[in-house]
Design an enzyme around this catalytic site. Structure first.
Site, PDB file in Angstrom:
ATOM      1  CE1 TYR A  58      -3.440   2.805   0.578  1.00  0.00           C
ATOM      2  CE2 TYR A  58      -1.990   3.508   2.371  1.00  0.00           C
ATOM      3  CZ  TYR A  58      -3.051   3.755   1.512  1.00  0.00           C
ATOM      4  OH  TYR A  58      -3.716   4.944   1.593  1.00  0.00           O
ATOM      5  CG  HIS A  88      -3.656  13.871  -0.111  1.00  0.00           C
ATOM      6  ND1 HIS A  88      -3.719  13.345  -1.377  1.00  0.00           N
ATOM      7  CD2 HIS A  88      -4.049  12.872   0.723  1.00  0.00           C
ATOM      8  CE1 HIS A  88      -4.111  12.080  -1.317  1.00  0.00           C
ATOM      9  NE2 HIS A  88      -4.330  11.774  -0.052  1.00  0.00           N
ATOM     10  CG  ASN A 200      -0.583   8.120   6.573  1.00  0.00           C
ATOM     11  OD1 ASN A 200      -1.367   8.353   7.485  1.00  0.00           O
ATOM     12  ND2 ASN A 200      -0.800   7.187   5.659  1.00  0.00           N
ATOM     13  CE1 TYR A 284     -20.349  24.130  48.327  1.00  0.00           C
ATOM     14  CE2 TYR A 284     -21.071  23.421  46.160  1.00  0.00           C
ATOM     15  CZ  TYR A 284     -21.163  23.348  47.536  1.00  0.00           C
ATOM     16  OH  TYR A 284     -22.054  22.492  48.108  1.00  0.00           O
ATOM     17  NE  ARG A 287     -17.092  25.440  51.600  1.00  0.00           N
ATOM     18  CZ  ARG A 287     -18.278  24.816  51.605  1.00  0.00           C
ATOM     19  NH1 ARG A 287     -18.371  23.537  51.910  1.00  0.00           N
ATOM     20  NH2 ARG A 287     -19.378  25.471  51.298  1.00  0.00           N
ATOM     21  CG  PHE A 332      -3.178   6.559   9.953  1.00  0.00           C
ATOM     22  CD1 PHE A 332      -4.531   6.649  10.174  1.00  0.00           C
ATOM     23  CD2 PHE A 332      -2.708   5.482   9.210  1.00  0.00           C
ATOM     24  CE1 PHE A 332      -5.419   5.710   9.681  1.00  0.00           C
ATOM     25  CE2 PHE A 332      -3.588   4.527   8.693  1.00  0.00           C
ATOM     26  CZ  PHE A 332      -4.942   4.645   8.941  1.00  0.00           C
ATOM     27  CD  GLU A 417      -8.745   7.493   4.651  1.00  0.00           C
ATOM     28  OE1 GLU A 417      -9.139   8.660   4.831  1.00  0.00           O
ATOM     29  OE2 GLU A 417      -7.767   7.194   3.937  1.00  0.00           O
TER      30      GLU A 417
END
Length: 526
Positions: A58, A88, A200, A284, A287, A332, A417
């Site tokens: 791949y 990309h 990646n 609060y 405290r 990844f 994906e």
């Protein structure tokens, strides 16, 4: 922060958030050992042999994502790697901060130098050149889903390697062609797997996480100091910070914060003056400082521990183990940091939330000697009333940003994906929240200092007195209304510059004051 050596061996030394920031600042020099160079070269050779043999692996001789079954010829493997950087590079939005982009380069170089990515030594050295010469690519802030790695931002980050994209260099925004003219560099010819190895990985998420760890550490430390000053101003009790109480519920963060607050209040004349008052317990927001600040401390520690694993991991795909084994897996995937960043985001927001409550408490005028709205002559003057509007707005904005990005997943890559982390959004949102928290803490610092003033001539402990002096050197007491936005701007700068932390550190050193807690090594170092 711990003291650091002068150099850092990529691929070998243990990378921390503080070390990564030191490298980015130029305080720590990068080195590549002979052993690391050998590992990188061997991994590179394995990839070349895969191409020669023609066995399908791949991203080396196949397409990407849903095109993983499309075989790529030997002649086309190099074209494939150039194409992936271009196709990309689809990021949108304003560029991320230059420091974060530089951190991305550092993190990627460290991961590649481990020798499991099939990258060439030449490509690794070019990345190091960019780091050392501060030639930092412009990376859009939006477009990553946090798996398969931070594809879009990493693609933009590495476009300059092939002669494309834009960078910031010596104070100018340049095209890569213009950079090459100034430096005599040439575009690289990427080999098989190199483009995929570059884009990646989780470096966009991790770089943001580094800044979250750094900024949140600062906010947590300052919130304790400012909270202690507010306790003094409003005559809060010291008993909620006793060791005897927290030993019965010993969360690390709670114990650490309680010990810090108690030490800040040590030797206080203000505290002694109301030791036997009739008030039974405080609201609060005073405290429960150990419980609330402490819980956020625990969230910070969790993120820091996970981040260090990530910084020293190999997060691309496929992984080249040896001549016989190449694994296409899912390292990844950004989920480990995505969830921790969402947790940290909520924890940071809560620091701002309780800070806003203390500011509101200071304005009520219910503490003896402290006037309503922190000003004696009100009516004609509004005092500090509207400053709390700003903190309310910021706290509310933060609550909206706390929706966990990691709770969402939208399938990508035609379903290949089908579960993604959205960790890139987790990191960006956490930083937004922290920037708002800095503003809230700045306003609390101003209101706490104002309330503190009404306790004079009584003194607090030496540490808080010095902090109050540091505030007054920059922002005077307010006897009547003025443009408080100017005071707030100074306060924000003090928080960002860590002025009160530096004041505490300086005073501790000069007066030889111990400030250690049982968990200082975990909470005071990143």
């Amino acid at each position: 922060m711990v003291s650091l050596p002068k150099s850092f061996a990529l691929g070998e030394d243990w990378l921390t958030a503080s070390a990564a920031i030191a490298i980015a600042n130029g305080d720590l020099q990068l080195t590549l050992s002979k052993k690391t160079r050998t590992k990188v070269s061997e991994s590179w050779e394995i990839v070349r042999n895969i191409v020669e043999k023609g066995q399908p692996v791949y991203g080396i001789n196949t397409g990407f994502g849903p095109l993983c079954t499309t075989k790529i010829s030997k002649a086309e493997t190099k074209i494939l790697q150039n194409n992936i950087l271009q196709s990309h590079s689809v990021g949108v939005g304003e560029p991320i901060d230059k420091e974060i982009a530089k951190l991305m380069l550092i993190l990627k170089a460290h991961s590649l130098a481990k020798g499991f990515s099939g990258i060439s030594e030449t490509t690794l050295e070019r990345i190091i050149w960019h780091i050392e010469h501060n030639a930092i690519p412009l990376v859009p802030s939006q477009g990553s889903v946090g798996a398969s790695g931070d594809l879009a931002p990493l693609s933009h980050l590495f476009l300059p390697l092939i002669g494309l994209g834009r960078l910031e260099y010596k104070g100018e925004i340049l095209t890569t062609d213009e950079l090459f003219e100034k430096t005599d560099l040439q575009p690289l010819e990427l080999g098989p797997k190199e483009g995929l190895a570059l884009i990646n990985g989780t470096q966009f998420i991790a770089a943001h996480a580094i800044k979250v760890v750094e900024k949140m550490h600062s906010c947590l430390s300052q919130a304790d100091i400012i909270g202690a000053m507010m306790i003094e101003g409003l005559q809060g009790s010291i008993k909620p910070f006793y060791n005897e109480l927290h030993a019965l519920r010993p969360y690390k963060g709670n114990v650490h914060v309680a010990k810090r607050i108690k030490r800040l209040l040590k030797g206080s004349e203000i505290m002694e003056a109301h030791a036997f008052c009739e008030r039974v317990q405080d609201p609060y927001s005073l405290r429960c400082i150990p419980q609330v600040h402490g819980a956020s401390r625990n969230a910070w520690l969790h993120l820091k521990e996970l981040l260090e694993i990530e910084l020293n991991s190999v997060t691309d795909n496929p992984i080249i183990i040896d001549d016989e084994l190449t694994i296409s897996g899912g390292s990844f995937h950004g989920q480990p940091l995505a969830m921790a960043l969402d947790y940290a985001c909520l924890a940071a927001s809560e620091i701002g939330n309780i800070s806003d409550r203390r500011i509101y408490l200071a304005l009520e005028g219910n503490s003896p000697g402290v006037p309503k709205l922190l000003m004696q002559d009100t009516g004609i003057n509004s005092g500090y009333m509207i400053l709390q509007y700003t903190t309310a707005a910021l706290a509310s904005e933060n609550k909206g940003l706390c929706y966990p990005s990691s709770a969402d997943s939208i399938p990508t890559s035609l379903g290949q994906e089908d579960h993604v982390s959205m960790g890139s959004i987790s990191g960006r949102k956490a930083l937004q929240v922290l920037e708002n928290v800095e503003k809230i803490l700045a306003i609390e610092l101003l209101t706490a200092a104002q309330a503190f003033e009404f306790r004079k001539p009584l003194k607090s402990g030496i540490l808080l007195d010095e902090v109050h002096k540091a505030v007054r050197e920059k922002v005077p007491f307010a006897a009547k209304d003025r443009v408080f936005a100017d005071d707030i701007a100074i306060g924000i700068e003090m928080i960002k510059d860590k002025t009160i932390i530096k004041t505490i550190e300086k005073t501790k050193k000069e007066k030889k004051i111990s400030f250690k807690t049982p968990f200082s090594n975990e909470f005071e170092v990143f």
